[in-house]
Write an enzyme that holds these catalytic residues in place. Structure first.
Site, PDB file in Angstrom:
ATOM      1  N   ASN A 156      10.256  -6.424  -9.236  1.00 55.35           N
ATOM      2  CA  ASN A 156      10.670  -6.322  -7.770  1.00 55.35           C
ATOM      3  C   ASN A 156      11.580  -7.273  -7.397  1.00 55.35           C
ATOM      4  O   ASN A 156      12.552  -7.002  -6.291  1.00 55.35           O
ATOM      5  CB  ASN A 156       9.481  -6.293  -6.827  1.00 55.35           C
ATOM      6  CG  ASN A 156       8.516  -7.413  -7.355  1.00 55.35           C
ATOM      7  OD1 ASN A 156       8.036  -7.547  -8.366  1.00 55.35           O
ATOM      8  ND2 ASN A 156       8.277  -8.223  -6.122  1.00 55.35           N
ATOM      9  N   GLN A 184       8.179   0.035  -8.568  1.00 50.04           N
ATOM     10  CA  GLN A 184       9.647  -0.176  -8.163  1.00 50.04           C
ATOM     11  C   GLN A 184      10.746   0.795  -9.286  1.00 50.04           C
ATOM     12  O   GLN A 184      11.677   0.923  -9.152  1.00 50.04           O
ATOM     13  CB  GLN A 184      10.188  -1.630  -8.829  1.00 50.04           C
ATOM     14  CG  GLN A 184       9.816  -2.727  -7.743  1.00 50.04           C
ATOM     15  CD  GLN A 184      10.495  -2.816  -6.307  1.00 50.04           C
ATOM     16  OE1 GLN A 184      11.650  -2.128  -6.148  1.00 50.04           O
ATOM     17  NE2 GLN A 184       9.800  -3.333  -5.325  1.00 50.04           N
ATOM     18  N   ALA A 205       4.849   5.386  -1.895  1.00 53.27           N
ATOM     19  CA  ALA A 205       5.900   6.254  -1.334  1.00 53.27           C
ATOM     20  C   ALA A 205       7.088   5.507  -0.915  1.00 53.27           C
ATOM     21  O   ALA A 205       8.382   5.879  -0.856  1.00 53.27           O
ATOM     22  CB  ALA A 205       5.218   7.196  -0.517  1.00 53.27           C
ATOM     23  N   HIS A 206       6.499   4.473  -0.329  1.00 51.38           N
ATOM     24  CA  HIS A 206       7.608   3.680   0.810  1.00 51.38           C
ATOM     25  C   HIS A 206       8.852   3.112  -0.018  1.00 51.38           C
ATOM     26  O   HIS A 206       9.794   2.644   0.597  1.00 51.38           O
ATOM     27  CB  HIS A 206       6.920   2.716   1.576  1.00 51.38           C
ATOM     28  CG  HIS A 206       6.444   1.275   1.123  1.00 51.38           C
ATOM     29  ND1 HIS A 206       7.511   0.395   1.155  1.00 51.38           N
ATOM     30  CD2 HIS A 206       5.396   1.137   0.591  1.00 51.38           C
ATOM     31  CE1 HIS A 206       6.725  -0.555   0.580  1.00 51.38           C
ATOM     32  NE2 HIS A 206       5.685  -0.236   0.047  1.00 51.38           N
ATOM     33  N   THR A 245     -10.862  10.774   3.418  1.00 51.17           N
ATOM     34  CA  THR A 245     -10.143  11.825   3.670  1.00 51.17           C
ATOM     35  C   THR A 245      -8.855  11.644   3.610  1.00 51.17           C
ATOM     36  O   THR A 245      -8.018  10.461   3.921  1.00 51.17           O
ATOM     37  CB  THR A 245     -10.294  12.268   5.266  1.00 51.17           C
ATOM     38  OG1 THR A 245     -11.793  12.506   5.667  1.00 51.17           O
ATOM     39  CG2 THR A 245      -9.514  13.381   5.473  1.00 51.17           C
ATOM     40  N   CYS A 332       7.094 -10.418  -0.262  1.00 51.61           N
ATOM     41  CA  CYS A 332       5.794 -10.758   0.229  1.00 51.61           C
ATOM     42  C   CYS A 332       5.476 -12.366   0.484  1.00 51.61           C
ATOM     43  O   CYS A 332       4.607 -12.829   0.996  1.00 51.61           O
ATOM     44  CB  CYS A 332       4.802 -10.312  -0.932  1.00 51.61           C
ATOM     45  SG  CYS A 332       4.954  -8.610  -1.357  1.00 51.61           S
TER      46      CYS A 332
HETATM   47  C1  PLP Z   1       6.407  -4.394  -8.006  1.00 49.66           C
HETATM   48  C2  PLP Z   1       5.439  -4.032  -6.747  1.00 49.66           C
HETATM   49  N1  PLP Z   1       4.145  -3.660  -7.007  1.00 49.66           N
HETATM   50  C3  PLP Z   1       3.320  -3.631  -5.839  1.00 49.66           C
HETATM   51  C4  PLP Z   1       3.895  -3.340  -4.560  1.00 49.66           C
HETATM   52  C5  PLP Z   1       2.972  -3.104  -3.631  1.00 49.66           C
HETATM   53  O1  PLP Z   1       3.097  -1.811  -3.102  1.00 49.66           O
HETATM   54  P1  PLP Z   1       2.508  -1.371  -1.454  1.00 49.66           P
HETATM   55  O2  PLP Z   1       3.578  -2.258  -0.613  1.00 49.66           O
HETATM   56  O3  PLP Z   1       2.667   0.030  -1.698  1.00 49.66           O
HETATM   57  O4  PLP Z   1       1.142  -1.746  -1.323  1.00 49.66           O
HETATM   58  C6  PLP Z   1       5.161  -3.588  -4.336  1.00 49.66           C
HETATM   59  C7  PLP Z   1       5.611  -3.600  -2.874  1.00 49.66           C
HETATM   60  O5  PLP Z   1       7.052  -3.752  -2.846  1.00 49.66           O
HETATM   61  C8  PLP Z   1       5.889  -4.071  -5.496  1.00 49.66           C
HETATM   62  O6  PLP Z   1       7.289  -4.113  -5.344  1.00 49.66           O
END
Ligand code: PLP
Length: 408
Positions: A156, A184, A205-206, A245, A332
């Site tokens: 990421n 990613q 999805a995001h 659900t 994060c």
């Molecule tokens: C490599 C990676 N793994 C996991 C996640 C976590 O995904 P989510 O935000 O859908 O929980 C991310 C979020 O950016 C990510 O970049």
């Protein structure tokens, strides 16, 4: 076209919902609101059909043989939790050892830390300077107690793409399950769970122009049939692996997003790689002491990560953040001022780990935006360096590392 501010270049943190995705979702909030698991009347059948159709589209995007292998979750984090904890719990009689890497996203690392506290042993395999994990190091880490290998598909922060097929082959040879966090990678580059020997795959999805709050875990059904202990007890939805659900509008959005990726991925990848290269070439040629992080070729097409010596990543962000959305370190961890553990794991000095900036382009990025951001970066880095005593000393030839800092 006039530029619209702020310019968003943080698409590895999240992406905007594609208007075509939103249009597909809307009816499922108000008109088509049935319960997909109740199956009592036409509302429910309609919802169930929509979920099945989305499941098929996601299965197709990742090369799954059977749509039933796609289990819906709330996102990448939950998928990773379910994969790792689900395998650990289910296969603990077989062994207690997991092999992963030092550059996994926090979800992967934190689940491993928890499993260690519960008595599992985890080997965190290091990566090379370009972010690639040497498959031979994974092989060396395997013991007769290893039940799972978990290696992210693409990173990421630096975008480095691992040799997933080689790891899948190794896992098959050893009879060990293989999970990949492909959050990613899915929708950006070809992903094929069958061809690559993947048993479990997490995605969300995001990051593919879909809504937040929905993701999927691919769980292989044949050769081998993977069994997972669920994390939640309840109605036994999603083949008993994830009760609750289903959020039908989000799932419909995820399905449409997957379909759009399937249709446009190759072209979009080429376009973004060309824009990214333009950004990279301009920045690296015009800013001295700027270093590319990650693999120069085996990299996600939209990703550029650069460390600018003698400036703090956070200061760069503050310098540009009114008009440009970028990221320093992983989204994060940017709430804390710790250097990026990913850049540090590539062997960079603490200073360079502190000075990394991630540019991540997306479907709606334009060349004008790229050129504007380039210009702003050049100005901001120059201004910060002009104010930096360390930079001045370095330019006078002083070895910064040799400086003896006076104790308080
Ligand atoms: C490599 C990676 N793994 C996991 C996640 C976590 O995904 P989510 O935000 O859908 O929980 C991310 C979020 O950016 C990510 O970049």
């Amino acid at each position: 076209m006039a530029l619209k501010f702020p310019i968003f270049m943080d698409a590895q943190s999240t992406t905007p919902v594609d208007p075509r995705v939103l249009a597909a979702m809307i009816p499922y909030f108000t008109e088509k609101f049935g319960h997909p698991a109740s199956r009592n009347h036409p509302f429910d059948w309609e919802a169930e059909g929509a979920v099945d159709s989305a499941r098929e589209k996601i299965a197709r995007l990742i090369g799954a043989r059977d749509p039933k292998e796609v289990v819906f979750t709330s996102g990448g984090t939950e998928s990773i939790n379910l994969a790792l904890k689900g395998v650990a719990e289910m296969y603990k009689e077989k062994g207690n050892h997991i092999v992963t890497t030092v550059i996994e996203q926090r979800a992967g690392l934190d689940v491993c830390k928890r499993l260690e506290r519960q008595g599992f042993a985890v080997t965190y395999v290091p990566v090379q300077a370009d972010g690639l994990v040497d498959v031979a190091r994974i092989r060396e880490a395997i013991t007769d107690k290893t039940i799972l290998i978990s290696v992210m598909f693409a990173n990421n922060e630096v975008g480095t793409i691992q040799d997933v097929a080689a790891i899948g082959k190794l896992a098959k040879e050893k009879g060990i399950l293989f999970h990949t966090d492909a959050t990613q990678a899915v929708g950006k580059i070809p992903v094929d769970v069958e061809a690559m020997g993947v048993d479990l795959l997490s995605c969300t999805a995001h990051l593919v122009y879909g809504p937040k709050g929905v993701g999927a875990l691919y769980v292989r059904r044949k050769g081998p049939r993977v069994r997972l202990a669920p994390m939640m007890d309840g109605g036994g939805h999603e083949r008993g692996m994830r009760s609750g659900t289903l959020p039908v509008p989000l799932i419909v959005g995820f399905g449409r997003a997957a379909e759009l990726c399937m249709e446009g991925m190759v072209e979009e990848g080429k376009r973004l790689a060309a824009l990214r290269d333009r950004l990279q070439d301009a920045i690296l040629s015009k800013v001295e002491d700027a270093y590319l992080n990650g693999h120069p070729e085996r990299r996600l097409p939209q990703n550029l990560n650069v460390s600018f010596a003698y400036v703090e990543g956070e200061s760069v962000l503050m310098g540009v953040n009114k008009e440009t959305a970028l990221s320093s370190g992983s989204a994060c961890t940017s709430a804390t001022l710790e250097p990026s553990y990913v850049i540090a794991a590539l062997g960079a000095s603490t200073e360079l780990a502190h000075s990394s900036i991630r540019f991540s382009l997306h479907r709606f990025t334009t060349q004008e935006e790229v050129d504007y951001v380039t210009q702003r970066m050049i100005e901001v880095i120059k201004r910060l360096r002009d104010m930096s005593p360390l930079y001045e000393l370095a330019k006078e030839g002083v070895d910064i590392k040799s400086i003896q800092w006076k104790a308080e």
